[in-house]
Design an enzyme around this catalytic site. Structure first.
Site, PDB file in Angstrom:
ATOM      1  N   LYS A 327      -6.502   8.867 -15.705  1.00 30.62           N
ATOM      2  CA  LYS A 327      -6.499  10.326 -15.846  1.00 30.62           C
ATOM      3  C   LYS A 327      -5.190  10.863 -15.275  1.00 30.62           C
ATOM      4  O   LYS A 327      -4.903  10.695 -14.097  1.00 30.62           O
ATOM      5  CB  LYS A 327      -7.695  10.944 -15.127  1.00 30.62           C
ATOM      6  N   LYS A 409      -8.705  18.646 -14.354  1.00 26.90           N
ATOM      7  CA  LYS A 409      -9.719  18.523 -13.307  1.00 26.90           C
ATOM      8  C   LYS A 409      -9.111  18.000 -12.012  1.00 26.90           C
ATOM      9  O   LYS A 409      -9.365  18.543 -10.923  1.00 26.90           O
ATOM     10  CB  LYS A 409     -10.825  17.579 -13.786  1.00 26.90           C
ATOM     11  N   SER A 470     -14.798  12.374  -3.200  1.00 26.53           N
ATOM     12  CA  SER A 470     -13.714  12.661  -4.132  1.00 26.53           C
ATOM     13  C   SER A 470     -12.358  12.520  -3.456  1.00 26.53           C
ATOM     14  O   SER A 470     -12.060  13.217  -2.480  1.00 26.53           O
ATOM     15  CB  SER A 470     -13.867  14.086  -4.675  1.00 26.53           C
ATOM     16  N   ASN A 472      -9.399  13.297  -4.755  1.00 26.02           N
ATOM     17  CA  ASN A 472      -8.533  14.444  -5.014  1.00 26.02           C
ATOM     18  C   ASN A 472      -8.924  15.647  -4.168  1.00 26.02           C
ATOM     19  O   ASN A 472      -8.069  16.376  -3.674  1.00 26.02           O
ATOM     20  CB  ASN A 472      -8.591  14.794  -6.507  1.00 26.02           C
TER      21      ASN A 472
END
Length: 602
Positions: A327, A409, A470, A472
């Site tokens: 991604k 995202k 997560s 990120n």
């Protein structure tokens, strides 16, 4: 005539000889000329006695075409909806068709088939239960196996290809149709076979249908997978595909990682609570046998994809398909991952995956994923494979939208976490503005606007923002509290795709002449040219004016705190001890909160 009368006719006097042979005298030459019908292996079908012809099902035309394989009447099961029209029902019944109530375990229809076999006639049955197109073959049901055991009739495996392309709307167009018959399979007769035994029979029969299908040029099933990259999703995908019955090879970056994973069967660093199945073969990425894989998966970060493709791409066979799980964008031109792979690998098809799918949670609680591919056959295959693995999967041709939604995202979660240290309103504003900027890029490249609003966009963003693990989001929190970006990877113990790729993303937007104000300031924060408070103030200030940092009870705003990384177990394993404290970022704002200069990338 009602349904019972049609069943009774098939059991009793059978076909109407006059209608049957007249219809065949017209249809068979038409098939041979108009569809260039090819029939291979007809000698395998016994000329006398009961025979079950087990075939894949692609089109309404299949029973009529398969009926030309033998020189005697052939009976076949048809869905009961076809018998609603009296004229069509009479004609079908005259040709040997009898109705079945699909999905309800219709014992009357199966009993009719059994009686036809016992009197020595042929019955065509489609084990998939319904038409399967596009893609490879579907999953067979066990009814054929039970029928073979109850009657002792041999099963002839047959594959048909091309019939799915003969109809466009109401128009029947010329298209080559081919069939191939395998050798008959015989099983001992059993009066009351168990479901397990019937399933075992189909597990022997269906691979023979698949063999004929592949010989005709049909898409091979996804039996063997090679995964390049043993991170969280690489390991998670290996577990999921093994659950779906796929033979899996998992390629690690280093020999030491491969040795440890082979011995412990747990990827302690990336997926500590998931045990790797014993039948997953672990090796290094360089030792993967990619030439025999039906599907090759690149489960590496976007900034490592170029190196992985350069090292492994030439070994991928033309018959193989590729799944890209990266991604982000690929340097230096900001190329989408699947496009980058497609340009450099001679694979049959390439696909990507989007949607909320954190690896550990997906394996434990399932996930809703989106398969993006311009190849409808591969997309359907992959969708079915993921469903067998226990996931809710859909597919789309909007590859650009799926990949840029995943990129948005990551960047939006990073920006929201930075701004969220100061204010939830700022977090929402930061995420919304980043998504809007990347959505403009997606639209400029032809993406479907609905993709960003669906699972690949909004769904994935929500999952990333609220997930405790997560990377990120955690990277944004550390950046928002003042940690220098170059130290965040060490603190996390793994890379953050958003942190690594936001500069290339902003550069790509500027190159294409699109607004990138929020991304530019996020890059400036990552580079250390502005501090988190300045970034947050820019997000919520009116255009052209910077809001000064808020004070509490009239007091001057506090200076950014000095961030000391936690003495995590990952840090201790790498360095042997905790790192020293990290110095605070230099303040950019002046004495009264007004910026001395708006420092943005060139």
């Amino acid at each position: 005539m009602d349904r019972n009368q049609f069943l009774a006719r098939a059991r009793g006097r059978g076909v109407n000889p006059l209608v049957y042979w007249l219809s065949r005298a017209v249809l068979e030459p038409f098939f041979l000329l108009y569809f260039r019908m090819r029939r291979i292996g007809r000698e395998h079908i016994p000329s006398t006695g009961g025979v079950i012809i087990a075939s894949n099902h692609r089109s309404f035309l299949d029973p009529f075409v398969i009926g030309t394989l033998v020189k005697r009447p052939v009976y076949f099961i048809a869905k009961r909806e076809l018998f609603s029209n009296p004229v069509i029902a009479w004609w079908l019944s005259s040709l040997g068709a009898f109705p079945v109530d699909r999905g309800n375990g219709d014992r009357d229809a199966m009993d009719t088939a059994r009686r036809i076999l016992e009197r020595g006639d042929c019955v065509v049955i489609f084990p998939e239960g319904t038409r399967t197109r596009p893609g490879g073959l579907g999953t067979p049901k066990r009814g054929v196996g039970r029928l073979a055991l109850e009657t002792g009739a041999p099963i002839v495996p047959v594959a048909i290809i091309g019939s799915e392309a003969v109809r466009r709307g109401w128009r029947i167009r010329p298209h080559k149709v081919s069939m191939r018959c395998g050798a008959p399979l015989r099983f001992s007769r059993i009066d009351e076979p168990s479901p397990q035994l019937a399933r075992a029979v189909m597990e022997r029969v269906w691979p023979n249908v698949e063999l004929q299908w592949e010989w005709l040029g049909g898409t091979a099933p996804l039996r063997r997978a090679a995964i390049v990259g043993a991170g969280a999703w690489g390991t998670g995908l290996a577990v999921a595909l093994a659950r779906a019955g796929v033979e899996v090879e998992l390629g690690c970056r280093t020999a030491e990682q491969a040795r440890r994973l082979r011995e412990e069967r747990v990827n302690e660093h990336y997926l500590p609570d998931v045990c790797l199945p014993d039948d997953v073969r672990v090796t290094t990425a360089a030792e993967l046998v990619l030439s025999r894989a039906d599907i090759v998966c690149f489960a590496v970060p976007a900034n490592a994809l170029a190196a992985a493709v350069e090292a492994q791409g030439a070994a991928i066979a033309e018959r193989s398909s590729v799944l890209v799980m990266s991604k982000g964008l690929v340097a230096p031109l900001g190329t989408l991952p699947s496009a980058y792979v497609s340009e450099r690998v001679s694979a049959r098809a390439v696909a990507c995956i989007g949607g909320p799918g954190h690896a550990a949670d997906a394996l434990e609680h399932g996930a809703s994923l989106v398969v993006g591919s311009v190849d409808g056959v591969f997309a359907t295959q992959l969708q079915r494979l993921l469903r067998r693995a226990g996931f809710d999967a859909s597919s789309t041709r909007d590859v650009v939208g799926v990949e840029l939604a995943g990129t948005a995202k990551n960047a939006a979660a990073l920006a929201a976490a930075v701004a969220g240290v100061s204010s939830p309103n700022a977090a929402g504003a930061a995420a919304g503005k980043v998504v809007a900027e990347i959505d403009a890029l997606a639209r400029a490249r032809g993406a479907d606007p609905q993709t960003f609003a669906g699972l690949a966009g909004a769904g994935d963003l929500v999952a990333t923002v609220i997930a405790e693990g997560s990377r990120n989001r955690r990277a944004g929190e550390l950046l928002g509290t003042g940690m220098i970006a170059s130290h965040i990877g060490d603190e996390l113990g793994q890379s953050s795709e958003a942190l690594d790729g936001v500069a290339l993303l902003a550069q790509t937007l500027r190159r294409e002449g699109l607004p990138s104000a929020t991304l530019d300031r996020l890059v400036a924060l990552v580079d250390g040219r502005i501090d988190p408070q300045t970034f947050t103030a820019h997000v919520t200030s009116p255009p052209g004016r910077l809001r000064p940092p808020a004070s509490v009870n009239g007091a001057a705003p506090a200076a950014p705190a000095v961030i000391k990384p936690a003495d995590s177990s990952a840090t201790r394993r790498r360095n042997g001890s905790a790192r020293p404290a990290i110095a605070p970022l230099a303040a950019v704002a002046g004495e009264h909160g007004e910026p001395e200069q708006d420092v943005l990338p060139e």
